[in-house]
Design an enzyme around this catalytic site. Structure first.
Site, PDB file in Angstrom:
ATOM      1  N   ASP A 279     -17.918  -7.399 -16.142  1.00  0.00           N
ATOM      2  CA  ASP A 279     -18.706  -6.179 -16.377  1.00  0.00           C
ATOM      3  C   ASP A 279     -18.841  -5.381 -15.083  1.00  0.00           C
ATOM      4  OD1 ASP A 279     -20.285  -4.362 -17.743  1.00  0.00           O
ATOM      5  OD2 ASP A 279     -21.751  -5.846 -18.429  1.00  0.00           O
TER       6      ASP A 279
ATOM      7  N   ASP B 146     -20.963   0.232 -25.697  1.00  0.00           N
ATOM      8  CA  ASP B 146     -22.161  -0.555 -25.981  1.00  0.00           C
ATOM      9  C   ASP B 146     -22.763  -0.162 -27.326  1.00  0.00           C
ATOM     10  OD1 ASP B 146     -22.217  -2.195 -23.819  1.00  0.00           O
ATOM     11  OD2 ASP B 146     -23.684  -1.035 -22.677  1.00  0.00           O
TER      12      ASP B 146
END
Ligand code: DGJ
Length: 697
Positions: A448, A516
Site C-alpha cells: 500500500d 477503495d
C-alpha cells in the site's frame, strides 16, 4: 508484423492492421511520416521542410518522433538538456539504424557534444500496439543535465479536431472519463504527487467520436508510476501531437559521463473502436507486460479483512474469519492493516514491521498455520514506503523521511514518505519485507501507499530533483528483488485504492486495487472506466457490506459486479446468515468455473450504465468456445420491458448454447451477434449471468 526499411531512410512498422512510418530526412532529423491504416509502403515519402514565413518557421511545423529543444522549434520537446558549458540546445545528426524482425533502433548524436540518443521501437505478433521509448547516452566527459526526458512523441494523422480522452477522478471515484475537443492550444494531464495518482491518467486517447465498435482510435499508455505529464497540442496547421513522459515539473536529471538511461516505455496503438483498444491492451498485458511468474495463472479468490475489522485485528478474530472464508471456498486469506507495531489507528506504527504481540501473542505463524490448514494461502498488508512520526523507526531515524529542516512536514494521514532514494532506507525496506517473507510462509503481499509526496528535500542527492524517478525505481527494484528471492509470492499494488494502478506498476506487481470504493453501484462505473486501459485480470474486486438504505443492493448483485474482475470478499463474514453464506458458496463456485474466461478472455462492453440503464459486459474465451455475459441494472424507466442484447466476439458459423432463465437456446454465433437475446430487464437490482458454450464446430 514486420519492419520494412526503404533506403535506410524510411521505416514502415507494419503491425496487424496499421502502418507506423518514420523517416530520416536529408538533414539527419527524425521525422514522423504517418500512423494509421496501411498504404502501399512504396508510397511513403518525407515531406519537405520549406520555410515560408519568419513568424512560422518551418522547423516548428515538422512532425517528429522526438523533438529536441533547440533552434526554431518552439513546440513541446521530448528532450531538453544543458551541457557543461551552459549550452541548452541539442543539435542532432543521424548516426545509424538497426533493423530487426520486430525491433527498430534509430541512433542519433549531438553534432558537437557528447550526447547520443536512440529511438527504440518494438512490434508484437497479432497486435497493433508498438512499444516505443527513448534512451540517452552521455558519451562525453562532463555530466549532462536534462530538464526534460520524456518517453516519446506521437502525431495523429487527421487535421480535424480530435477529442482527447483522459480522466478526472479522485479517491473513491477513480478513472472518471473526460472527453475534451482540442481545437487549439495545449491540454495537459499530469501528476505532480510522486505517484501516478487517482486523478489523471498517464495515457492519451485521441479520436473523432469513436464508439465501442467504430471510429479510428489512437492511444498510448505510459508504463511509469511516478509523477507524469501528458501534453497534447494542436497547432495552427491542424496538427495534433502528444508528448508523454516523466513530469518535468520539479524535475531535472543528471546523467554522469559514460552512463546511459532508458526512459519508461510507451505502448501506442491504433484500433477501430474503443472496445478493440481495450482488448488489444488486455492481450498485450497478458502476453508481455505482467510479471511472468503469475501472468498465465488465474488469480485466486481472496478474502481481505480491512472493511470488516479495520485496525482492530487479533489472532482469534482473524482465525474465526478464516474458518468461515475457507468454508465459503476462498483460496487466499489476506490480513490488512493493524497487525504490527503500535498500530491501533492511523496515528502510529508505520515503519515498525514487527508483529504486535498484544494482538498476536504467539506471533503471526499461529494464524498463518491456521489459514494453511484450511487449504488457503496467506497474504499480508504492508505500507513500506511510509513512516508515522509516532514509530520506533522515526524516533531512530527522523532524517529518513523526505524533509526540509526549515519547513514543517505535512503529515497527511499522520504519516511521512520515506526517502527511498537513500540506499540505507532501501535496504531497511527490503530487509523488513524479506524478513517477513523468510520467517513466515506467506503467499501474497498487498503493498500500500497512502499519501502523495511533499517537502521533497533529499539532501543525500547531488541532484534532489531526481527523487521522483529514483523513488519510483526503488519501489520497482525492491519488489523485483523480493520476487527474485521469494518467487512464490504474489504482489498487489495499492495506493489508497487506485493511486498506483498504471502500466509501470503492472510491469512489477501482479494485480492492483483499483479503488477503495467497494459500493457495487459505484463500482459499475469505476470498473467500466478501469477496463478502458487496464487488463481485467489485475482488477481486484471485493464483495463487501457496503449497501445502505439509500443504495439498496443485494448480495447477489454485489457478487455479480465483483465477479467481473479478480474476485475477493471483504465483508464481515461473522455476521452473514446461513442463507447468505450459501449464496457466497454458490457464487464463488460459479466464479471458479468462469474465471478463466473473465480473467483471460476478450471483453466486449455491450452497454454502459454511465450512459444507459444497464451494464452489460461479455467476456469471450480466446479460443471463442465459451463466453460469459453479465447483465446488471439498477432499474429501468419509462415502462421499458425488453432489451435486445446483441452479443459479440463469437465465431459466426459456430453454434453456441446458452441457458437463460430456465430455457436452453442453441443458435449460431451470427444469430447471437445480429438478432441477439431479448432480455426482460426489470426490478431495482436486476442481474443475470449468461453462460454460452460452443456445441459444435
Ligand atoms: C488503503 C487501502 O486502499 C485499503 O484497502 C486499506 O488497505 C487501507 N489503506 C489500510 O490502511
Amino acid at each position: 508484423m514486420s519492419i520494412i526499411a526503404r533506403d535506410n531512410r524510411i521505416f514502415v512498422l507494419e503491425t496487424a492492421h496499421t502502418h507506423y512510418v518514420v523517416g530520416i530526412d536529408a538533414d539527419g532529423r527524425d521525422r514522423h511520416i504517418y500512423w494509421g491504416a496501411p498504404c502501399d509502403p512504396a508510397d511513403y515519402d518525407i515531406p519537405p521542410v520549406v520555410c515560408e514565413n519568419p513568424n512560422h518557421p518551418a522547423l516548428d511545423e515538422m512532425q517528429q518522433e522526438c523533438t529536441v529543444f533547440g533552434s526554431t522549434m518552439y513546440r513541446d520537446s521530448v528532450l531538453k538538456a544543458t551541457f557543461a558549458d551552459g549550452c541548452r540546445e541539442i543539435l542532432p545528426v543521424f548516426d545509424r539504424a538497426a533493423v530487426g524482425d520486430d525491433r527498430l533502433a534509430l541512433h542519433f548524436r549531438d553534432k558537437h557534444y557528447g550526447l547520443s540518443y536512440t529511438l527504440h521501437y518494438r512490434l508484437f505478433p497479432d497486435s497493433d500496439i508498438i512499444e516505443k521509448y527513448v534512451s540517452v547516452q552521455n558519451t562525453g566527459t562532463e555530466p549532462l543535465v536534462f530538464a526534460r526526458l520524456f518517453s516519446g512523441e506521437l502525431s495523429f494523422p487527421s487535421p480535424e479536431v480530435y477529442i482527447i480522452q483522459n480522466t478526472n477522478g479522485g479517491w473513491g471515484g477513480e478513472y472518471r472519463p473526460t472527453q475534451t475537443p482540442l481545437s487549439g492550444g495545449t491540454l495537459v494531464f499530469e501528476s505532480r504527487r510522486g505517484i501516478s495518482g487517482h486523478n489523471q491518467s498517464p495515457s492519451v486517447i485521441a479520436h473523432h467520436h469513436a464508439t465501442e465498435q467504430a471510429g479510428e482510435v489512437f492511444f498510448a499508455v505510459l508504463a511509469y508510476s511516478g509523477s507524469f505529464k501528458v501534453s497534447v497540442n494542436r497547432d495552427v496547421y491542424g496538427v495534433t501531437r502528444a508528448v508523454l513522459g516523466m513530469n518535468d515539473h520539479d524535475f531535472s536529471f543528471t546523467l554522469p559521463a559514460g552512463q546511459s538511461f532508458d526512459t519508461p516505455r510507451l505502448y501506442a496503438g491504433h484500433t477501430r473502436g474503443l472496445g478493440e483498444m481495450s482488448r488489444q491492451l488486455n492481450r498485450l498485458a497478458l502476453t508481455h507486460l505482467l510479471p511472468p511468474a503469475f501472468r498465465d495463472k488465474p488469480l485466486p479468490v481472496l478474502y481481505n479483512s480491512w472493511e470488516a475489522t479495520g485496525f482492530d485485528v487479533s489472532a482469534q478474530q482473524q482465525m474465526r474469519l478464516a474458518d468461515i472464508a475457507a468454508d465459503l471456498g476462498v483460496e487466499l486469506f489476506v490480513m490488512d492493516d493493524g497487525w504490527f507495531g503500535a498500530r491501533h489507528n492511523d496515528h502510529a506504527g508505520l515503519g515498525d514491521w514487527q508483529v504486535n504481540r498484544d494482538k498476536f501473542p504467539h506471533g503471526l505463524n499461529e494464524l498463518i498455520d491456521h489459514v494453511h490448514r484450511r487449504g488457503m494461502g496467506f497474504g499480508l498488508w504492508i505500507e513500506p514506503e511510509m513512516v508515522n512520526p509516532d514509530s520506533d523507526l522515526y524516533r531512530a531515524h527522523p532524517d529518513w523521511a523526505y524533509h526540509y529542516p526549515t519547513r514543517p512536514a505535512s503529515e497527511l494521514r499522520n504519516q511521512l514518505v520515506l526517502n527511498l532514494t537513500r540506499p540505507d532506507v532501501q535496504q531497511y525496506v527490503f530487509e523488513a519485507v524479506d524478513a517477513l517473507l523468510s520467517e513466515h510462509d506467506i503467499q501474497y503481499i498487498k503493498w500500500d501507499m497512502n499519501r502523495p509526496f511533499s517537502e521533497t528535500g533529499a539532501e543525500n542527492l547531488d541532484n534532489p530533483q531526481m527523487l521522483y524517478y529514483l523513488h519510483t525505481k526503488a519501489v520497482y527494484d525492491i519488489v523485483d528483488a523480493l520476487k527474485a528471492k521469494h518467487p512464490g509470492v504474489m504482489f498487489e499494488s495499492c495506493a489508497s485504492g487506485g493511486g498506483r494502478s498504471d502500466w509501470g506498476a503492472l510491469s512489477h506487481f501482479d494485480q492492483c486495487w483499483p479503488s477503495d470504493n467497494t459500493d457495487a453501484i459505484d463500482r459499475m462505473a469505476i470498473q467500466h472506466d478501469f477496463s478502458l486501459l487496464h487488463p481485467t485480470k489485475v482488477m481486484r474486486a471485493w464483495v463487501t457490506d457496503i449497501a445502505g438504505p439509500n443504495k439498496p443492493c443485494s448480495l447477489e448483485f454485489r457478487f455479480h459486479i465483483a465477479m467481473q474482475g479478480a474476485l475477493g470478499l471483504g465483508g464481515n463474514l461473522t455476521r452473514y446468515t446461513p442463507a447468505q453464506r450459501e449464496l457466497c458458496r454458490q457464487r464463488i463456485a460459479l466464479y471458479k468455473q468462469i474465471r478463466e474466461v473473465v480473467q483471460f478472455g476478450d471483453l466486449y462492453r455491450l452497454a454502459d450504465a454511465n450512459e444507459g440503464e444497464a451494464l452489460i459486459n461479455e467476456y469471450v474465451s480466446r479460443d471463442k468456445t465459451q463466453a460469459v455475459c453479465f447483465v446488471s441494472s439498477r432499474g429501468t424507466r419509462f415502462f421499458k420491458k425488453r432489451m435486445p442484447i446483441r452479443l459479440a466476439g463469437l465465431v459466426p458459423n459456430r453454434c453456441y448454447r446458452l441457458e437463460f432463465q430456465g430455457t436452453t437456446l442453441e443458435k449460431s454465433g451470427a444469430y447471437w451477434h445480429n438478432v441477439g437475446l431479448s432480455v426482460y430487464i426489470r426490478g431495482a437490482e436486476y442481474n443475470e449471468i449468461i453462460l454460452l458454450r460452443q456445441t459444435a464446430l
